[in-house]
Design an enzyme around this catalytic site. Structure first.
Site, mmCIF file in Angstrom:
data_model
loop_
_atom_site.group_PDB
_atom_site.id
_atom_site.type_symbol
_atom_site.label_atom_id
_atom_site.label_comp_id
_atom_site.label_asym_id
_atom_site.label_seq_id
_atom_site.Cartn_x
_atom_site.Cartn_y
_atom_site.Cartn_z
ATOM 1 N N GLY A 88 0.823 -1.225 0.000
ATOM 2 C CA GLY A 88 0.000 0.000 0.000
ATOM 3 C C GLY A 88 0.846 1.261 0.000
ATOM 4 N N CYS A 89 1.924 1.237 0.759
ATOM 5 C CA CYS A 89 2.800 2.407 0.843
ATOM 6 C C CYS A 89 3.544 2.636 -0.464
ATOM 7 C CB CYS A 89 3.768 2.255 2.009
ATOM 8 S SG CYS A 89 2.926 2.163 3.607
#
Length: 157
Positions: free
Chosen positions: A44-45
């Site tokens: 996600g990052c």
């Protein structure tokens, strides 16, 4: 001091991925997009960082600078930037003091374990240093475009 829309943004001073110490006040006169993310190199990052990378020129065109903040050390940020070609600074908030000032250091649960960590959040600070928008509990998909649209609708460019 905690973050509140309409008030002066909490000031901070952190070591950046380029080895220099960065202060929020260094960017007076520009919009500052401060995005807090949990961890370098996680799915996600990485998606969020790459979305900011892909829209970097548009943010620059609106007199806006992007700063990513996580508890990771500078060495980790350097690898993350190199691997994904990130054109903006990542700041090391290893003692999570800035995350606490922006109230994004929260209890989390993963695989049945509880721990403290970053709640993915983005803050937009105007050229006068006023916090004008906060996005909390961010879902990555479409978020960068939403932040960009906010600045477009509030800037005089």
């Amino acid at each position: 001091m905690t973050a509140a829309v309409g008030k002066k943004a909490p000031q901070f001073e952190l070591v950046a991925s380029n080895g220099e110490t960065v202060k929020l006040s260094d960017y007076k006169g520009k919009y500052v997009v401060v995005y807090f993310y949990p961890k370098d190199m996680t799915p996600g990052c990485t998606t969020e960082a790459c979305d900011f990378r892909d829209y970097h020129k548009e943010f620059e065109g609106l007199n806006a600078v992007i700063l990513g903040v996580s508890p990771d050390p500078v060495k980790s940020h350097e690898k993350f930037i190199k691997k994904h070609g990130l054109p903006f600074l990542l700041l090391a908030d290893e003692n999570h003091k800035v995350a606490e000032a922006y109230d994004v250091w929260k209890p989390k649960k993963m695989f049945g374990k509880e721990f403290l960590g970053i709640e993915r959040s983005t803050f937009i600070i105007d050229p006068e240093g006023i916090l004008v928008k906060e996005f909390r509990k961010v879902k990555v998909a479409g978020h960068v475009e939403e932040a960009l649209e906010f600045i477009k609708s509030h800037s005089d460019k």
